[in-house]
Design an enzyme around this catalytic site. Structure first.
Site, PDB file in Angstrom:
ATOM      1  N   HIS A 270     -16.506  35.582  -4.105  1.00 50.56           N
ATOM      2  CA  HIS A 270     -16.745  36.808  -4.693  1.00 50.56           C
ATOM      3  C   HIS A 270     -16.764  37.967  -3.743  1.00 50.56           C
ATOM      4  O   HIS A 270     -16.628  37.716  -2.451  1.00 50.56           O
ATOM      5  CB  HIS A 270     -18.256  36.950  -5.467  1.00 50.56           C
ATOM      6  CG  HIS A 270     -19.406  36.595  -3.995  1.00 50.56           C
ATOM      7  ND1 HIS A 270     -19.731  37.541  -3.454  1.00 50.56           N
ATOM      8  CD2 HIS A 270     -19.991  35.297  -4.033  1.00 50.56           C
ATOM      9  CE1 HIS A 270     -20.602  36.841  -2.651  1.00 50.56           C
ATOM     10  NE2 HIS A 270     -20.840  35.636  -2.900  1.00 50.56           N
ATOM     11  N   ASP A 397     -26.860  15.401  -5.165  1.00 51.90           N
ATOM     12  CA  ASP A 397     -26.939  14.845  -3.976  1.00 51.90           C
ATOM     13  C   ASP A 397     -28.202  14.915  -3.359  1.00 51.90           C
ATOM     14  O   ASP A 397     -28.712  16.141  -3.149  1.00 51.90           O
ATOM     15  CB  ASP A 397     -25.817  15.447  -2.887  1.00 51.90           C
ATOM     16  CG  ASP A 397     -25.700  14.682  -1.747  1.00 51.90           C
ATOM     17  OD1 ASP A 397     -26.754  14.722  -0.698  1.00 51.90           O
ATOM     18  OD2 ASP A 397     -24.661  14.298  -1.542  1.00 51.90           O
ATOM     19  N   SER A 412     -22.268  30.723  -0.597  1.00 51.14           N
ATOM     20  CA  SER A 412     -21.031  31.154  -1.372  1.00 51.14           C
ATOM     21  C   SER A 412     -19.595  30.975  -0.576  1.00 51.14           C
ATOM     22  O   SER A 412     -19.917  31.457   0.636  1.00 51.14           O
ATOM     23  CB  SER A 412     -21.267  32.739  -1.514  1.00 51.14           C
ATOM     24  OG  SER A 412     -22.668  33.024  -2.414  1.00 51.14           O
TER      25      SER A 412
END
Length: 448
Positions: A270, A397, A412
């Site tokens: 992003h 996980d 991110s």
């Protein structure tokens, strides 16, 4: 009596008309519901690899024709799961479409094109109702090195960014706001009286030096450049001010998604937006730095966690140059040593139609070094209006859940791997469920 019979028949006709109206409205509502439910099943843009047969299993009652956008393109072939083969060459000019290839997505369809080119597919629902026009791009297959490294980010804006408009008390005791109705939050100030604005400190000096005379500011607003005139006012401290808050840089940490064999990189998944205006920052220059994760704030439902990194902003720690800040991520050139020291080998990319619901992995460095962690892809939105939310994943996980609580800020850009291919990158956490997060398709990042 005859009047009663007449009234009864008239009421019966009205009643029948009402029932017909209900039936028509119900059928229309049904078709609209079906139309909307099928709209997102086939994306408006599809990429296929040159020379490789690609399988599409959309399973929607949509059919249509594929036309070639250039006359020189090589033939394309289609095969459905009922073994119907159409070997026609696909060719088209803008004024005439002499050749086409029929496809029916009610069945599995396989497409193959041998050369890089572009095609258009005109589709109809049930073969009758206009559905959508789909652009098909034939691309060269690409191999990328998945990363997962933590990165320190520094970007400098092009000019200075206006992040707020305010007011102050003048030297005469009046409340004034020189910038109101002249500048807006989100404006970039590029020049003052023709002189380039390089940074915040310089621009403050320009305002002070104006001594209340007219200033012609060249600004960029909504991607358009224009000139405005403004006069500074003197505050109680006898200083010349415009009554604006400005910013000229941003810093933070994130995760590198991939490195190309040509020393390019992509990260974040992003863009870097200004924290106050939420506007994508116009980039003049940017730098990547080595960073070390020194702390983790675990995420919880309603309270996103974050990674804390230590960054030394000096030349010895520079690992790359940021050349683009886009909605799909940050991109640029990385240091050759990153390729030399890469933990992983290059792997193919997964096109969006190849991504499946089910097991996958992400790579991130929350424990110090890049590691694989198990996730599950729970949604694939081929036509999501938000490019950064095409994939929804859930962390399964146990080690990662114990360390971070799921997806947290700073992750991110973490690459998403499925079936040995680079599928995308993590972009956001779901605030109300820290174990889940959004991702972007890798093919969207590769448009830059």
């Amino acid at each position: 009596m005859s009047n009663l019979i007449y009234m009864s028949k008239r009421q019966e006709r009205k009643y029948r008309s009402f029932l017909w109206l209900l039936l028509v409205a119900g059928i229309a509502a049904l078709f609209f519901t079906i139309y909307v439910s099928y709209w997102d099943r086939i994306p408006s843009q599809i990429k296929i690899r040159a020379g490789v047969e690609q399988e599409f299993d959309f399973r929607v009652p949509v059919s249509g024709e594929i036309y070639r956008m250039s006359q020189e393109a090589a033939p394309v072939a289609a095969v459905s799961d009922v073994d119907e083969v159409n070997e026609k060459a696909v060719g088209m000019t803008r004024d005439e479409r002499e050749q086409s290839l029929h496809v029916d997505f009610a069945h599995t369809v396989k497409l193959k094109a041998n050369e890089i080119d572009t095609y258009q597919m005109d589709l109809k629902l049930f073969g009758v109702l206009p559905y959508k026009n789909v652009d098909i791009e034939v691309i060269q297959d690409k191999m990328l090195i998945p990363s997962g490294l933590p990165i320190g980010i520094y970007v400098k804006t092009d000019g200075v960014l206006v992040v707020g408009i305010g007011e102050f008390e003048s030297s005469e005791g009046d409340t004034i706001s020189p910038a109101r109705y002249v500048l807006q939050k989100g404006d970039y100030i590029l020049k003052s009286n023709g002189e380039a604005v390089e940074n915040k400190k310089q621009f403050i000096g320009m305002v002070e030096a104006s001594e209340g005379e007219d200033m012609v500011l060249t600004i960029r607003r909504n991607n358009e450049t224009t000139d405005v005139m403004i006069k500074a006012g003197k505050n109680k401290m006898e200083e010349w001010k415009l009554g604006i808050w400005i910013r000229d840089n941003a810093q933070g940490i994130g995760t590198m998604t991939y490195e190309g064999t040509d020393n390019t990189f992509g990260a974040l998944g992003h863009g870097i937006n200004d924290v106050d205006t939420s506007i994508l920052m116009n980039l003049e220059e940017g730098t990547l730095y080595r960073t070390e994760i020194v702390g983790i704030t675990r995420g919880a439902n309603g309270a996103p966690g974050e990674l804390t990194g230590y960054i030394e902003y000096d030349s010895d720690n520079v690992i790359g140059e940021i050349t683009e800040n886009t909605a799909e991520g940050i991109f640029g050139i990385c240091d050759e040593t990153l390729l030399t020291n890469s933990v992983y080998e290059p792997i193919p990319i997964a096109l969006k139609q190849e991504i499946e619901l089910g097991p996958a992995q992400i790579i991130c460095s929350v424990s110090g070094e890049p590691e694989f962690y198990d996730v599950e892809i729970v949604e694939v939105n081929l036509e999501h209006e938000n490019v950064n939310r095409g994939i929804v994943i859930r962390v399964v996980d146990e080690k990662l859940l114990m360390l971070t609580g799921g997806i947290i800020q700073g992750m991110s850009g973490s690459p998403i791997i499925q079936n040995g291919k680079l599928a995308g990158a993590v972009t956001h956490v779901l605030v109300n469920d820290s174990a889940k997060g959004y991702g972007i398709f890798i093919e969207e990042m590769l448009t830059h």
